[in-house]
Design an enzyme around this catalytic site. Sequence first.
Site, PDB file in Angstrom:
ATOM      1  CG  ASP A 183      -2.016   0.897   1.110  1.00 54.66           C
ATOM      2  OD1 ASP A 183      -2.426   1.470  -0.105  1.00 54.66           O
ATOM      3  OD2 ASP A 183      -2.835   0.995   2.086  1.00 54.66           O
ATOM      4  CE  LYS A 186      -1.509   3.123  -4.224  1.00 48.39           C
ATOM      5  NZ  LYS A 186      -1.202   2.533  -2.972  1.00 48.39           N
ATOM      6  CG  ASP A 211      -5.627  -0.693  -1.004  1.00 49.10           C
ATOM      7  OD1 ASP A 211      -6.729  -0.919  -1.547  1.00 49.10           O
ATOM      8  OD2 ASP A 211      -5.741   0.217   0.062  1.00 49.10           O
ATOM      9  CG  ASN A 212      -5.349   2.361  -2.778  1.00 54.11           C
ATOM     10  OD1 ASN A 212      -4.393   2.580  -2.069  1.00 54.11           O
ATOM     11  ND2 ASN A 212      -6.458   2.434  -2.947  1.00 54.11           N
ATOM     12  CD  GLU A 241      -8.286   3.964   0.448  1.00 56.77           C
ATOM     13  OE1 GLU A 241      -6.928   4.495   0.029  1.00 56.77           O
ATOM     14  OE2 GLU A 241      -8.787   3.135  -0.197  1.00 56.77           O
TER      15      GLU A 241
END
Length: 260
Positions: A183, A186, A211-212, A241
């Site tokens: 996380d 990226k 994540d993401n 989120e």
Amino acid sequence: MVSPAIALAFIPFVITVIIRYRHYFLLFYRAVIVRRIQDYLTGIPREERAFQYVITHAIPGDPQHVLNTFDQYCYHCEYLSNIGPQKGKVLDRLIYENAPLNVLELGTQCGYATIIMAQALPLGARLYTVDANPGKAAVAEKVIRLAGFDDDTVELLVGPSNDVIAQLKDKHGVQKLDFIFMDHGKRCYLRDLQLLEEVGLLQEGSVVLADNVLFPGAPHFLQYVKTSGKYQLKMHRGHLEYFRYIRDGMAELTFSKLQD
């Protein structure tokens, strides 16, 4: 100069764009504009402001209450890109199901996901959490200890993720990782995943949760995972989120083998 008639012709288009992307405009407002205003008014970083709220309202030694307090802050005060309660349930379930003994988290921020994992770990497990930003790491350290976890359970490492990964074996004695949660930046996902492979920290059945991967997105990472033949991929779709109308998702990878 643009004539009034041409300008008026663009008004319906502008209104349509604003309505269609209103949730993204709201995210920009909360994540960027509000943050800069508060930075100017308070003179302290957003993460430190969040900690001041948490230490005032949360019950020390109660991990779930610390998480709930963070959620209240993020919903009603300022936006923080924690994993959040919805995706946090997926992370919590995967830790319980896999019962990992050696866990690596890349991107600590305020320690929200760290707490989720720490409270779900089996007895004797160890979590290494990494953040490149010393200021964020200092706040996370206080949050993690406030939740009741000591150095025997959670060790916070400060530095670039690729540097820490390269040192895990020799400096920290970590031979294999059972679970990795990504996380952080990226653009670093693919680089760090390949580095984990190269240094031999992944074993058959190691789980990587990223994540993401849909927003803001990690397309090169996903492309590699799908084509490398080294991973079984499962997508957990949901929302960003604290923004239920912005779609996002997490990629769950199960390592199967290293190709020759």
